[in-house]
Design an enzyme around this catalytic site. Structure first.
Site, PDB file in Angstrom:
ATOM      1  N   ASP A 314      -8.505  -2.633   3.728  1.00  0.00           N
ATOM      2  CA  ASP A 314      -7.124  -2.834   4.166  1.00  0.00           C
ATOM      3  C   ASP A 314      -6.361  -3.854   3.317  1.00  0.00           C
ATOM      4  O   ASP A 314      -6.722  -5.032   3.261  1.00  0.00           O
ATOM      5  CB  ASP A 314      -7.097  -3.275   5.652  1.00  0.00           C
ATOM      6  CG  ASP A 314      -5.814  -2.870   6.343  1.00  0.00           C
ATOM      7  OD1 ASP A 314      -5.021  -2.145   5.742  1.00  0.00           O
ATOM      8  OD2 ASP A 314      -5.620  -3.281   7.513  1.00  0.00           O
ATOM      9  N   LYS A 363      -6.539  -0.859  12.858  1.00  0.00           N
ATOM     10  CA  LYS A 363      -5.686  -1.902  12.273  1.00  0.00           C
ATOM     11  C   LYS A 363      -5.846  -3.212  13.029  1.00  0.00           C
ATOM     12  O   LYS A 363      -5.876  -4.288  12.440  1.00  0.00           O
ATOM     13  CB  LYS A 363      -4.236  -1.410  12.297  1.00  0.00           C
ATOM     14  CG  LYS A 363      -3.253  -2.215  11.532  1.00  0.00           C
ATOM     15  CD  LYS A 363      -3.506  -2.241  10.039  1.00  0.00           C
ATOM     16  CE  LYS A 363      -2.733  -1.250   9.242  1.00  0.00           C
ATOM     17  NZ  LYS A 363      -2.913  -1.344   7.792  1.00  0.00           N
ATOM     18  N   LYS A 410       9.402  -3.856   7.303  1.00  0.00           N
ATOM     19  CA  LYS A 410       8.549  -4.238   8.426  1.00  0.00           C
ATOM     20  C   LYS A 410       8.959  -5.618   8.937  1.00  0.00           C
ATOM     21  O   LYS A 410       9.199  -6.535   8.153  1.00  0.00           O
ATOM     22  CB  LYS A 410       7.089  -4.270   7.973  1.00  0.00           C
ATOM     23  CG  LYS A 410       6.147  -4.479   9.137  1.00  0.00           C
ATOM     24  CD  LYS A 410       4.735  -4.583   8.669  1.00  0.00           C
ATOM     25  CE  LYS A 410       4.546  -5.836   7.855  1.00  0.00           C
ATOM     26  NZ  LYS A 410       3.189  -5.958   7.357  1.00  0.00           N
ATOM     27  N   LYS A 486      -7.568  -7.449   3.761  1.00  0.00           N
ATOM     28  CA  LYS A 486      -7.495  -8.116   5.076  1.00  0.00           C
ATOM     29  C   LYS A 486      -8.858  -8.409   5.682  1.00  0.00           C
ATOM     30  O   LYS A 486      -9.080  -9.452   6.261  1.00  0.00           O
ATOM     31  CB  LYS A 486      -6.780  -7.197   6.067  1.00  0.00           C
ATOM     32  CG  LYS A 486      -5.288  -7.261   6.051  1.00  0.00           C
ATOM     33  CD  LYS A 486      -4.759  -6.939   7.436  1.00  0.00           C
ATOM     34  CE  LYS A 486      -3.855  -5.745   7.520  1.00  0.00           C
ATOM     35  NZ  LYS A 486      -2.944  -5.411   6.507  1.00  0.00           N
TER      36      LYS A 486
HETATM   37  P1  NAI Z   1       2.206   6.676   4.490  1.00  0.00           P
HETATM   38  O1  NAI Z   1       2.028   7.265   5.828  1.00  0.00           O
HETATM   39  O2  NAI Z   1       3.561   6.601   3.914  1.00  0.00           O
HETATM   40  O3  NAI Z   1       1.300   7.445   3.449  1.00  0.00           O
HETATM   41  C1  NAI Z   1       0.064   7.987   3.747  1.00  0.00           C
HETATM   42  C2  NAI Z   1      -0.065   9.313   3.031  1.00  0.00           C
HETATM   43  O4  NAI Z   1      -1.385   9.784   3.237  1.00  0.00           O
HETATM   44  C3  NAI Z   1       0.854  10.388   3.569  1.00  0.00           C
HETATM   45  O5  NAI Z   1       1.601  10.960   2.507  1.00  0.00           O
HETATM   46  C4  NAI Z   1      -0.081  11.412   4.198  1.00  0.00           C
HETATM   47  O6  NAI Z   1       0.405  12.717   4.074  1.00  0.00           O
HETATM   48  C5  NAI Z   1      -1.336  11.173   3.388  1.00  0.00           C
HETATM   49  N1  NAI Z   1      -2.610  11.578   3.990  1.00  0.00           N
HETATM   50  C6  NAI Z   1      -3.060  11.477   5.261  1.00  0.00           C
HETATM   51  N2  NAI Z   1      -4.318  11.926   5.372  1.00  0.00           N
HETATM   52  C7  NAI Z   1      -4.700  12.305   4.128  1.00  0.00           C
HETATM   53  C8  NAI Z   1      -5.882  12.829   3.575  1.00  0.00           C
HETATM   54  N3  NAI Z   1      -6.942  13.103   4.329  1.00  0.00           N
HETATM   55  N4  NAI Z   1      -5.920  13.077   2.265  1.00  0.00           N
HETATM   56  C9  NAI Z   1      -4.851  12.839   1.467  1.00  0.00           C
HETATM   57  N5  NAI Z   1      -3.701  12.353   1.932  1.00  0.00           N
HETATM   58  C10 NAI Z   1      -3.619  12.081   3.240  1.00  0.00           C
HETATM   59  O7  NAI Z   1       1.540   5.219   4.572  1.00  0.00           O
HETATM   60  P2  NAI Z   1       1.665   3.987   3.573  1.00  0.00           P
HETATM   61  O8  NAI Z   1       2.734   3.088   4.055  1.00  0.00           O
HETATM   62  O9  NAI Z   1       1.707   4.480   2.197  1.00  0.00           O
HETATM   63  O10 NAI Z   1       0.285   3.252   3.870  1.00  0.00           O
HETATM   64  C11 NAI Z   1      -0.911   3.862   3.485  1.00  0.00           C
HETATM   65  C12 NAI Z   1      -2.109   3.146   4.082  1.00  0.00           C
HETATM   66  O11 NAI Z   1      -2.154   1.832   3.601  1.00  0.00           O
HETATM   67  C13 NAI Z   1      -2.112   3.059   5.603  1.00  0.00           C
HETATM   68  O12 NAI Z   1      -3.408   3.198   6.072  1.00  0.00           O
HETATM   69  C14 NAI Z   1      -1.629   1.674   5.858  1.00  0.00           C
HETATM   70  O13 NAI Z   1      -2.058   1.195   7.098  1.00  0.00           O
HETATM   71  C15 NAI Z   1      -2.263   0.942   4.715  1.00  0.00           C
HETATM   72  N6  NAI Z   1      -1.564  -0.283   4.405  1.00  0.00           N
HETATM   73  C16 NAI Z   1      -0.239  -0.252   4.088  1.00  0.00           C
HETATM   74  C17 NAI Z   1       0.426  -1.414   3.770  1.00  0.00           C
HETATM   75  C18 NAI Z   1       1.843  -1.450   3.390  1.00  0.00           C
HETATM   76  O14 NAI Z   1       2.344  -2.521   3.245  1.00  0.00           O
HETATM   77  N7  NAI Z   1       2.522  -0.342   3.183  1.00  0.00           N
HETATM   78  C19 NAI Z   1      -0.269  -2.680   3.774  1.00  0.00           C
HETATM   79  C20 NAI Z   1      -1.631  -2.606   4.169  1.00  0.00           C
HETATM   80  C21 NAI Z   1      -2.240  -1.435   4.422  1.00  0.00           C
HETATM   81  C1  DG6 Z   2       1.918  -2.707  10.720  1.00  0.00           C
HETATM   82  O1  DG6 Z   2       1.140  -3.772  10.928  1.00  0.00           O
HETATM   83  C2  DG6 Z   2       1.617  -1.834   9.570  1.00  0.00           C
HETATM   84  C3  DG6 Z   2       0.476  -2.197   8.727  1.00  0.00           C
HETATM   85  O2  DG6 Z   2       0.029  -1.106   7.945  1.00  0.00           O
HETATM   86  C4  DG6 Z   2       0.817  -3.338   7.887  1.00  0.00           C
HETATM   87  O3  DG6 Z   2       2.031  -3.173   7.247  1.00  0.00           O
HETATM   88  C5  DG6 Z   2      -0.167  -3.618   6.847  1.00  0.00           C
HETATM   89  O4  DG6 Z   2      -1.434  -3.516   7.394  1.00  0.00           O
HETATM   90  C6  DG6 Z   2       0.108  -4.965   6.283  1.00  0.00           C
HETATM   91  O5  DG6 Z   2      -0.223  -5.908   7.204  1.00  0.00           O
HETATM   92  P1  DG6 Z   2      -0.098  -7.427   6.973  1.00  0.00           P
HETATM   93  O6  DG6 Z   2      -0.644  -8.021   8.204  1.00  0.00           O
HETATM   94  O7  DG6 Z   2      -0.916  -7.773   5.775  1.00  0.00           O
HETATM   95  O8  DG6 Z   2       1.344  -7.689   6.780  1.00  0.00           O
END
Ligand code: NAI
Ligand code: DG6
Length: 530
Positions: A314, A363, A410, A486
């Site tokens: 994460d 999460k 966020k 994380k």
């Molecule tokens: P998002 O929902 O925009 O993107 C995820 C993508 O994964 C989507 O396009 C979806 O269609 C695809 N997907 C789902 N299952 C799949 C699979 N089996 N194979 C291939 N593609 C698949 O989410 P985002 O914001 O890009 O975040 C991605 C991940 O990173 C999440 O798990 C989130 O919790 C984690 N994360 C995000 C952070 C951020 O700041 N954006 C920070 C920390 C973690």
């Molecule tokens: C809400 O908590 C969405 C999450 O996917 C966070 O954006 C992501 O885990 C980042 O979390 P943090 O605590 O590092 O800001």
């Protein structure tokens, strides 16, 4: 090396008393004595000291292959776009002016510095982090990946609403021809509300054939590597957060059992399990940017036996990074935090997926663990559990709500409530609004740059002056990457380090020892002694 230069391998400066450069192999070898204080069960201590030789291959690859699981998501499409911007000098309107090549703010490797020493006047001398030794430039990444949705990358960046309008328009010609490769989708693992995104999968959801899925992902990695003439590929999961899998003896507890479980289409084999195993079998380092427990014991055992680097879990972006700093500040100041209440709301697809309980739970676990090492470090504030249970912990509450209107911005609100002396209390409230994916993308860049860098380092022990000719690679769980994660995945028998300063110090000191410098301290005797 000067404080501002960008050295090529030939320019690397090192301490000749500790290091030597082999010009034929372009490898830099450094000698380091690791010293630590070890306590026995009677609280008596001894100093242990071990001599190591580290070897860094200074020749970085021309290109590095990056395969993202979740390429079409907010993080995936933002990383893809960032690399295209760098490669094609794409400009965009930043408020009042048009600009190209803005620094990659938020990336420690690209935008931070490390203290090397002091000048003749005693002033600190810093160098860019990325200039200490040769590291990959993100413009040399070749990025592709998989997604369960087939939108091309122009559609994906439009949908994500992360980038500014004119940047999206300028990027379109460079990104619209790329579509993610079809992925695998087992509906039970991500939220049901993601169903309407699914139109790009190669498996049947009715008749699972998980062994075939594994072979196909392996094949995708091989083909990508071959077609792009790459020596190394790194796979990073930035797809939706999955629910955690159950750890079941006989199913995912050993590498042999998990391979058999895949053949038997066991229900507790998740898509991320398949991607991690495919990467390890292809010799590609695998990083888990999401919270789910992909790295079950069977997968860790496989990585150990194949010697392939893995890291998770994460991405540590905003709220949690700040929490690891705040918690260390309070506890190291002798103030006793007794509760932390953390609220989040966000309106992107990540927030939508996390509005489902099982995915939220993954999460919640990763966000909660970040304070554990601080609590453990101070038995004055948090005495042992036998004394009084309530004295031993912090009430730590984590709430995440999906609010579509705020999109990728966020909102994180935290209240730190602490005890002061003589019955006093201290309440610190933080309101933090951040563009989630613009914090996450530079962190992904750092994880990729550092994984490639660590894959060029080997070491051997020197015992009684005799060094083994066999140099080892790092133990596969690359905890040096914890700074960006994380809930750091940690070697069995060891506890994770969450404190941000300690994580950064380890990286700084390791880079320093590779060029023959001692560990950094802040003794400043030039000033403090006569
Ligand atoms: P998002 O929902 O925009 O993107 C995820 C993508 O994964 C989507 O396009 C979806 O269609 C695809 N997907 C789902 N299952 C799949 C699979 N089996 N194979 C291939 N593609 C698949 O989410 P985002 O914001 O890009 O975040 C991605 C991940 O990173 C999440 O798990 C989130 O919790 C984690 N994360 C995000 C952070 C951020 O700041 N954006 C920070 C920390 C973690
Ligand atoms: C809400 O908590 C969405 C999450 O996917 C966070 O954006 C992501 O885990 C980042 O979390 P943090 O605590 O590092 O800001």
């Amino acid at each position: 090396m000067t404080a501002t230069s960008t050295p090529q391998p030939a320019d690397i400066k090192f301490n000749p008393k500790k290091c030597s450069l082999d010009k034929d192999t372009n490898e830099l070898t450094s000698n380091y004595t690791y010293e630590n204080i070890v306590f026995d069960e009677n609280n008596q201590f001894d100093t242990i000291s071990t001599n190591y030789k580290f070897k860094v291959d200074l020749s970085k690859p021309k290109s590095l292959g990056i395969l993202l699981v979740g390429l079409g998501g907010n993080n995936g499409s933002t990383l893809f776009s960032t690399v295209k911007c760098l490669q094609n000098n794409i400009s965009f309107h930043n408020g009042k002016f048009n600009t190209t090549k803005e620094p990659l703010y938020g990336s420690m490797t690209q935008c931070s510095t490390i203290k090397l020493g002091v000048d003749a006047q005693g002033n600190d001398v810093f160098v860019p982090f990325k200039d200490i030794l040769p590291m990959m430039d993100p413009s040399n990444f070749i990025v592709h990946g998989w997604d369960i949705n087939n939108s091309n990358m122009a559609e994906a960046i439009e949908r994500s609403q992360v980038l500014q309008y004119d940047l999206i328009q300028n990027l379109k010609p460079f990104v619209e021809k790329t579509r993610p490769m079809p992925s695998i989708y087992y509906p039970d693992f991500i939220a049901l509300n993601q169903n309407d995104r699914v139109n790009n999968i190669s498996n049947s959801t009715q008749d699972p054939q998980k062994w075939q899925d594994l072979q196909r992902i392996r094949n995708d990695i091989k083909t990508f590597k071959h077609e792009n003439h790459l020596d190394q590929v790194i796979v990073l999961w930035t797809a939706n957060t999955e629910r955690c899998v159950e750890i079941i003896p006989g199913i995912n507890d050993t590498s042999e059992n998990i391979m058999a479980a895949i053949k038997n289409n066991h229900q507790e084999i998740s898509p991320s399990n398949i991607f991690a195993i495919a990467s390890i079998l292809e010799g590609a380092p695998y990083i888990n940017g999401s919270p789910q427990n992909t790295f079950v014991p069977g997968i860790i055992e496989l990585a150990e036996s194949r010697n392939v680097l893995i890291a998770g879990d994460d991405l540590k972006t905003g709220q949690t990074k700040l929490k690891s700093v705040m918690m260390q500040y309070l506890v190291d100041a002798g103030i006793k935090p007794v509760s932390i209440a953390s609220y989040n709301h966000l309106g992107n697809n990540d927030g939508k997926n996390l509005s489902s309980h099982a995915q939220f739970r993954s999460k919640e676990i990763s966000k909660a663990s970040v304070i554990d090492d601080c609590i453990d470090s101070n038995k004055i504030l948090y005495p042992d559990i036998e004394l009084k249970e309530k004295d031993n912990h912090v009430d730590h509450c984590i709430v995440i709500k999906y609010v579509p209107a705020v999109g990728d911005s966020k909102v994180a609100m935290d209240e730190y409530y602490s005890e002061l002396m003589l019955g006093g209390h201290n309440r610190i409230s933080i309101h933090n609004v951040c563009e989630d994916s613009l914090l996450a993308t530079p962190i992904i860049i750092d994880l990729l740059v550092m994984t490639e860098f660590f894959s060029r380092i080997k070491y051997t022990k020197v015992v009684d002056g005799i060094e083994s000719t066999d140099f080892n690679e790092f133990y596969p769980i690359l905890t040096f990457l914890s700074y960006w994660l994380k809930a750091p995945l940690t070697r069995s028998g060891f506890k994770p380090i969450n404190s941000l300063n300690r994580q950064r110090l380890a990286l700084e000191n390791f880079l320093r020892l590779l060029i023959g410098l001692p560990a950094n301290d802040e003794l400043r005797f030039e000033e403090r002694l006569v």
